[in-house]
Motif scaffolding. Structure first.
Motif, PDB file in Angstrom:
ATOM      1  N   ALA A   1       0.775  -1.312   0.026  1.00 31.93           N
ATOM      2  CA  ALA A   1       0.004  -0.048   0.006  1.00 31.93           C
ATOM      3  C   ALA A   1       0.944   1.198   0.103  1.00 31.93           C
ATOM      4  N   MET A   2       1.926   1.317   0.764  1.00 31.11           N
ATOM      5  CA  MET A   2       2.857   2.466   0.863  1.00 31.11           C
ATOM      6  C   MET A   2       3.359   2.707  -0.374  1.00 31.11           C
ATOM      7  N   ALA A   3       3.883   1.505  -1.256  1.00 27.38           N
ATOM      8  CA  ALA A   3       4.632   1.572  -2.365  1.00 27.38           C
ATOM      9  C   ALA A   3       3.693   2.158  -3.512  1.00 27.38           C
ATOM     10  N   ARG A   4       2.432   1.659  -3.585  1.00 29.65           N
ATOM     11  CA  ARG A   4       1.170   2.481  -4.511  1.00 29.65           C
ATOM     12  C   ARG A   4       1.162   3.734  -4.233  1.00 29.65           C
ATOM     13  N   MET A   5       1.188   4.459  -3.052  1.00 29.55           N
ATOM     14  CA  MET A   5       1.165   5.749  -2.589  1.00 29.55           C
ATOM     15  C   MET A   5       2.296   6.454  -3.219  1.00 29.55           C
ATOM     16  N   VAL A   6       3.380   5.979  -2.896  1.00 26.53           N
ATOM     17  CA  VAL A   6       4.494   6.533  -3.407  1.00 26.53           C
ATOM     18  C   VAL A   6       4.674   6.859  -4.860  1.00 26.53           C
ATOM     19  N   GLU A   7       4.432   5.789  -5.530  1.00 24.80           N
ATOM     20  CA  GLU A   7       4.339   5.691  -6.808  1.00 24.80           C
ATOM     21  C   GLU A   7       3.597   6.656  -7.627  1.00 24.80           C
ATOM     22  N   GLU A   8       2.314   6.670  -6.881  1.00 20.95           N
ATOM     23  CA  GLU A   8       1.424   7.836  -7.397  1.00 20.95           C
ATOM     24  C   GLU A   8       1.896   9.121  -6.986  1.00 20.95           C
ATOM     25  N   ARG A   9       2.104   9.381  -5.859  1.00 28.23           N
ATOM     26  CA  ARG A   9       2.353  10.575  -5.589  1.00 28.23           C
ATOM     27  C   ARG A   9       3.808  11.490  -5.974  1.00 28.23           C
ATOM     28  N   THR A  10       4.614  10.343  -6.616  1.00 26.49           N
ATOM     29  CA  THR A  10       5.887  10.909  -7.437  1.00 26.49           C
ATOM     30  C   THR A  10       5.843  10.711  -8.640  1.00 26.49           C
ATOM     31  N   GLY A  11       4.436  10.687  -9.163  1.00 27.69           N
ATOM     32  CA  GLY A  11       4.509  10.362 -10.625  1.00 27.69           C
ATOM     33  C   GLY A  11       5.404   9.271 -11.218  1.00 27.69           C
ATOM     34  N   GLY A  12       5.541   8.207 -10.491  1.00 25.35           N
ATOM     35  CA  GLY A  12       6.338   7.077 -10.992  1.00 25.35           C
ATOM     36  C   GLY A  12       7.696   7.087 -10.919  1.00 25.35           C
ATOM     37  N   ARG A  13       8.333   8.329 -10.353  1.00 27.49           N
ATOM     38  CA  ARG A  13       9.664   8.681  -9.965  1.00 27.49           C
ATOM     39  C   ARG A  13      10.213   7.870  -9.277  1.00 27.49           C
ATOM     40  N   GLN A  14       9.538   7.378  -8.013  1.00 32.13           N
ATOM     41  CA  GLN A  14       9.996   6.500  -7.270  1.00 32.13           C
ATOM     42  C   GLN A  14       9.076   5.255  -7.164  1.00 32.13           C
ATOM     43  N   ARG A  15       9.899   4.053  -7.169  1.00 25.38           N
ATOM     44  CA  ARG A  15       9.012   2.843  -7.072  1.00 25.38           C
ATOM     45  C   ARG A  15       9.570   1.936  -6.003  1.00 25.38           C
ATOM     46  N   VAL A  16       8.913   0.929  -5.642  1.00 28.75           N
ATOM     47  CA  VAL A  16       9.334  -0.069  -4.493  1.00 28.75           C
ATOM     48  C   VAL A  16       8.936  -1.641  -5.134  1.00 28.75           C
ATOM     49  N   LYS A  17       9.875  -2.239  -5.095  1.00 25.27           N
ATOM     50  CA  LYS A  17       9.879  -3.722  -5.297  1.00 25.27           C
ATOM     51  C   LYS A  17       9.889  -4.687  -4.075  1.00 25.27           C
ATOM     52  N   ILE A  18       9.227  -5.374  -3.731  1.00 26.70           N
ATOM     53  CA  ILE A  18       8.953  -5.886  -2.534  1.00 26.70           C
ATOM     54  C   ILE A  18       9.363  -7.446  -2.574  1.00 26.70           C
ATOM     55  N   PHE A  19      10.354  -8.019  -1.749  1.00 22.54           N
ATOM     56  CA  PHE A  19      10.741  -9.251  -1.776  1.00 22.54           C
ATOM     57  C   PHE A  19      10.228  -9.926  -0.538  1.00 22.54           C
ATOM     58  N   ALA A  20       9.206 -10.787  -0.661  1.00 20.57           N
ATOM     59  CA  ALA A  20       8.491 -11.345   0.578  1.00 20.57           C
ATOM     60  C   ALA A  20       9.097 -12.623   0.808  1.00 20.57           C
ATOM     61  N   GLY A  21       8.523 -13.188   1.895  1.00 17.57           N
ATOM     62  CA  GLY A  21       8.730 -14.769   2.060  1.00 17.57           C
ATOM     63  C   GLY A  21      10.243 -15.076   2.607  1.00 17.57           C
ATOM     64  N   ALA A  22      10.989 -14.098   2.892  1.00 16.88           N
ATOM     65  CA  ALA A  22      12.368 -14.187   3.120  1.00 16.88           C
ATOM     66  C   ALA A  22      13.282 -14.693   2.036  1.00 16.88           C
ATOM     67  N   GLN A  23      12.805 -14.188   0.867  1.00 11.08           N
ATOM     68  CA  GLN A  23      13.594 -14.370  -0.315  1.00 11.08           C
ATOM     69  C   GLN A  23      14.867 -13.974  -0.237  1.00 11.08           C
ATOM     70  N   LEU A  24      15.377 -12.791   0.532  1.00  8.88           N
ATOM     71  CA  LEU A  24      16.838 -12.180   0.582  1.00  8.88           C
ATOM     72  C   LEU A  24      17.477 -12.495   1.999  1.00  8.88           C
ATOM     73  N   GLY A  25      16.783 -13.409   2.733  1.00 10.22           N
ATOM     74  CA  GLY A  25      17.342 -13.941   3.832  1.00 10.22           C
ATOM     75  C   GLY A  25      16.612 -13.820   5.383  1.00 10.22           C
ATOM     76  N   SER A  26      16.961 -14.263   6.158  1.00  8.81           N
ATOM     77  CA  SER A  26      16.512 -13.900   7.573  1.00  8.81           C
ATOM     78  C   SER A  26      16.453 -12.440   7.841  1.00  8.81           C
ATOM     79  N   GLU A  27      15.564 -12.099   9.011  1.00 10.73           N
ATOM     80  CA  GLU A  27      15.609 -10.716   9.445  1.00 10.73           C
ATOM     81  C   GLU A  27      16.913 -10.189   9.802  1.00 10.73           C
ATOM     82  N   ARG A  28      17.667 -10.948  10.344  1.00 13.82           N
ATOM     83  CA  ARG A  28      18.911 -10.476  11.000  1.00 13.82           C
ATOM     84  C   ARG A  28      19.787 -10.277   9.703  1.00 13.82           C
ATOM     85  N   ASP A  29      19.820 -11.296   8.817  1.00 13.10           N
ATOM     86  CA  ASP A  29      20.713 -10.776   7.468  1.00 13.10           C
ATOM     87  C   ASP A  29      20.386  -9.682   6.800  1.00 13.10           C
TER      88      ASP A  29
END
Length: 327
Positions: free
Chosen positions: A44-72
């Motif tokens: 939801a935050m990512a959608r708001m950011v993209e809309e409010r910046t006219g697409g200038r800022q975007r966010v790509k989310i990697f869920a399910g620990a794809q990038l490692g544990s929280e500590r990592d």
């Protein structure tokens, strides 16, 4: 394909150069699965950011620990190789001791009290405490009220839990809390809890309704006692390396979008809690309220003395308690 090695290489170069990331989205990590309320909150935050910046800022989310544990992933975020991260408070406790306060047992009197505290001045103090450590705290997300469950009998008073082997997170605070209740804390990975309950390695554990349900722990431990002993939130942070490269306008947009995502996440969380509770109770689990919660909270004085050690922490505790009294 994005992985930790790629993030370290590209993120480190960009952090040193201070450029080179304008043409790609900000990378965000979450250990929870894609349909979990925290992930949906960041979406939801990512959608708001993209809309409010006219697409200038975007966010790509990697869920399910794809990038490692929280500590990592937290290490990557501090380092600047990862831009955004939704994490539990526990990995932050060794970075900024202000983050210990919301995890104190029996600090919050209700979910409303917890939310008012984190939305207000105490929450902002905790978020601000992360900046000297390479992180910008954007907002808090809910993680529910944690309660005890076990394989033996309902817990109505501290004597009912005495001597039980209770699984806890790998946290000195949680170990101290369970010891103060007279039980035997057993640090264990969440993925090992179900088998531990079935095999009798542990007698019980503690968690919120959604985790108790989704991990199927209710099948092995059918006594759920509503102590609601901890209501620690989760937190969304941005790497300060990335934050400092944003314009003042975009910083304000990210900050406001994060705040605006909180009620979205909370609505989803409340619905998930209600659904999990209904599913669990329909299975025949015995859930009980606690008549005298003070019998439990009064045993925590030594735990608080051990972990509340600075003047800032003491002021936070006082401010949070005052908010509860006003409610």
């Amino acid at each position: 394909m994005i992985n930790r090695r790629h993030l370290i290489a590209t993120g480190a170069a960009a952090a040193v150069a201070g450029c080179g990331q304008a043409d790609r989205p900000l990378y965000s990590a979450d250990a929870h699965v894609a349909d979990y309320p925290t992930v949906q909150g960041v979406e939801a935050m990512a959608r708001m950011v993209e809309e409010r910046t006219g697409g200038r800022q975007r966010v790509k989310i990697f869920a399910g620990a794809q990038l490692g544990s929280e500590r990592d992933t937290l290490e990557l975020t501090v380092f600047g190789a990862l831009d955004l991260n939704r994490v539990n408070l526990a990995p932050l406790n060794s970075i900024a001791n202000e983050t210990i306060v919301p995890s104190l047992p029996f600090l919050f009197s209700s979910i409303d009290h917890m939310r008012a505290s984190l939305d207000g001045a105490p929450g902002q103090t905790i978020l601000d405490a992360l900046r000297p450590h390479g992180l910008v705290g954007l907002c808090f997300y809910d993680s529910g009220a944690r309660s005890f469950y076990n394989t033996r009998h309902p817990i109505n008073e501290p004597d009912d839990i005495r001597g039980m082997k209770i699984r806890v997170q790998n946290s000195d605070l949680y170990v101290g809390m369970v010891e103060a209740l007279g039980a035997n804390p057993t640090p264990m990975a969440l993925g090992e809890v179900y088998q531990g309950l079935v095999q009798g390695v542990i007698d019980g554990a503690e968690n919120n309704w959604p985790s108790y349900e989704s991990a199927r722990h209710f099948e092995a431990a059918q006594y759920y006692s509503l102590t609601r002993h901890v209501m620690a939130p989760e937190i969304l942070v941005m790497s300060k390396h990335r934050w400092d490269r944003l314009s003042g306008e975009d910083q304000a947009i990210f900050q406001q979008a994060a705040r605006d995502s909180v009620p979205v996440m909370r609505e989803l969380w409340d619905a998930r809690v209600a659904d999990s509770r209904e599913r669990v109770l329909a299975s025949g689990v015995e859930a009980n309220e606690i008549g005298d919660i003070a019998a439990f909270s009064n045993l925590m004085e030594g735990v608080w003395d051990r972990f509340v050690v600075t003047d800032v922490q003491r002021r936070l505790v006082e401010d949070i308690r005052n908010l509860g009294g006003a409610a």
